[in-house]
Motif scaffolding. Structure first.
Motif, mmCIF file in Angstrom:
data_model
loop_
_atom_site.group_PDB
_atom_site.id
_atom_site.type_symbol
_atom_site.label_atom_id
_atom_site.label_comp_id
_atom_site.label_asym_id
_atom_site.label_seq_id
_atom_site.Cartn_x
_atom_site.Cartn_y
_atom_site.Cartn_z
ATOM 1 N N LEU A 12 0.838 -1.203 0.000
ATOM 2 C CA LEU A 12 0.000 0.000 0.000
ATOM 3 C C LEU A 12 0.875 1.257 0.000
ATOM 4 C CD1 LEU A 12 -2.783 1.303 0.083
ATOM 5 C CD2 LEU A 12 -2.737 1.049 2.578
ATOM 6 N N ASP A 13 1.938 1.251 0.777
ATOM 7 C CA ASP A 13 2.885 2.365 0.793
ATOM 8 C C ASP A 13 3.489 2.561 -0.603
ATOM 9 O OD1 ASP A 13 4.696 4.295 2.367
ATOM 10 O OD2 ASP A 13 6.161 2.950 1.419
ATOM 11 N N HIS A 14 3.813 1.451 -1.257
ATOM 12 C CA HIS A 14 4.355 1.507 -2.625
ATOM 13 C C HIS A 14 3.345 2.151 -3.574
ATOM 14 C CE1 HIS A 14 6.990 0.176 -5.881
ATOM 15 N NE2 HIS A 14 5.905 -0.266 -6.508
ATOM 16 N N VAL A 15 2.084 1.762 -3.470
ATOM 17 C CA VAL A 15 1.021 2.347 -4.292
ATOM 18 C C VAL A 15 0.960 3.855 -4.055
ATOM 19 C CG1 VAL A 15 -1.502 2.498 -4.578
ATOM 20 C CG2 VAL A 15 -0.384 0.250 -4.473
ATOM 21 N N GLU A 16 0.976 4.260 -2.812
ATOM 22 C CA GLU A 16 0.880 5.683 -2.478
ATOM 23 C C GLU A 16 2.068 6.469 -3.018
ATOM 24 O OE1 GLU A 16 0.359 5.409 1.756
ATOM 25 O OE2 GLU A 16 -1.808 5.090 1.561
ATOM 26 N N ARG A 17 3.264 5.862 -2.977
ATOM 27 C CA ARG A 17 4.447 6.543 -3.511
ATOM 28 C C ARG A 17 4.379 6.670 -5.033
ATOM 29 N NH1 ARG A 17 8.605 3.444 -2.580
ATOM 30 N NH2 ARG A 17 7.587 1.893 -1.291
ATOM 31 N N VAL A 29 1.603 6.962 -6.814
ATOM 32 C CA VAL A 29 0.620 8.014 -7.079
ATOM 33 C C VAL A 29 1.245 9.388 -6.825
ATOM 34 C CG1 VAL A 29 -1.567 9.020 -6.300
ATOM 35 C CG2 VAL A 29 -1.384 6.546 -6.662
ATOM 36 N N ALA A 30 1.975 9.530 -5.730
ATOM 37 C CA ALA A 30 2.612 10.803 -5.401
ATOM 38 C C ALA A 30 3.635 11.220 -6.458
ATOM 39 C CB ALA A 30 3.278 10.723 -4.027
ATOM 40 N N PRO A 36 -0.359 3.352 -10.563
ATOM 41 C CA PRO A 36 -0.239 2.311 -9.543
ATOM 42 C C PRO A 36 -0.964 1.022 -9.923
ATOM 43 C CG PRO A 36 -2.038 3.731 -8.955
ATOM 44 C CD PRO A 36 -1.449 4.275 -10.249
ATOM 45 N N VAL A 93 -1.673 -2.093 -7.491
ATOM 46 C CA VAL A 93 -3.025 -2.258 -6.949
ATOM 47 C C VAL A 93 -3.525 -3.678 -7.247
ATOM 48 C CG1 VAL A 93 -5.433 -1.519 -7.173
ATOM 49 C CG2 VAL A 93 -3.621 0.189 -6.976
ATOM 50 N N TYR A 132 10.259 0.181 1.632
ATOM 51 C CA TYR A 132 9.319 0.463 2.717
ATOM 52 C C TYR A 132 10.081 0.924 3.943
ATOM 53 C CZ TYR A 132 5.651 -0.514 6.206
ATOM 54 O OH TYR A 132 4.729 -0.430 7.229
#
Length: 96
Positions: free
Chosen positions: A27-32, A34-35, A40, A44, A71
């Protein structure tokens, strides 16, 4: 008959704690992604596979290893991260 409990993707033996850490790392990877303005979608899809206990293919495992290596795990999660890496390195029993 009680339902089967799922702790992460099929073919990767994880404790409940390790499964949560794996989920948090991806999930952290997905958020990074997107940022950074990157798609993603692949991550996802892997997150969905983890949540639904589906197996991970070799490319999925590579992305998960990358997510784990980047992470910024809190101290309490460092041991589970190591155990997940070990579990991902173990060949699946159905491979030959």
């Amino acid at each position: 008959m009680s339902p089967t409990t799922c702790h992460g993707p099929d073919g990767v033996e994880l404790s409940r704690e390790a499964a949560w850490v794996l989920h948090a790392a991806v999930l952290d990877h997905v958020e990074r992604l997107v940022a950074a303005g990157r798609s993603p979608d692949r991550a996802v899809t892997i997150l969905d596979r983890i949540e639904s206990c589906e197996p991970l293919d070799a490319a999925d495992r590579d992305l998960v290893r990358d997510a784990l290596s980047t992470y910024d795990a809190p101290d309490r999660d460092r041991e589970p991260v190591a155990s997940i890496r070990a579990a991902l390195s173990t060949p699946r029993a159905d491979r030959r």
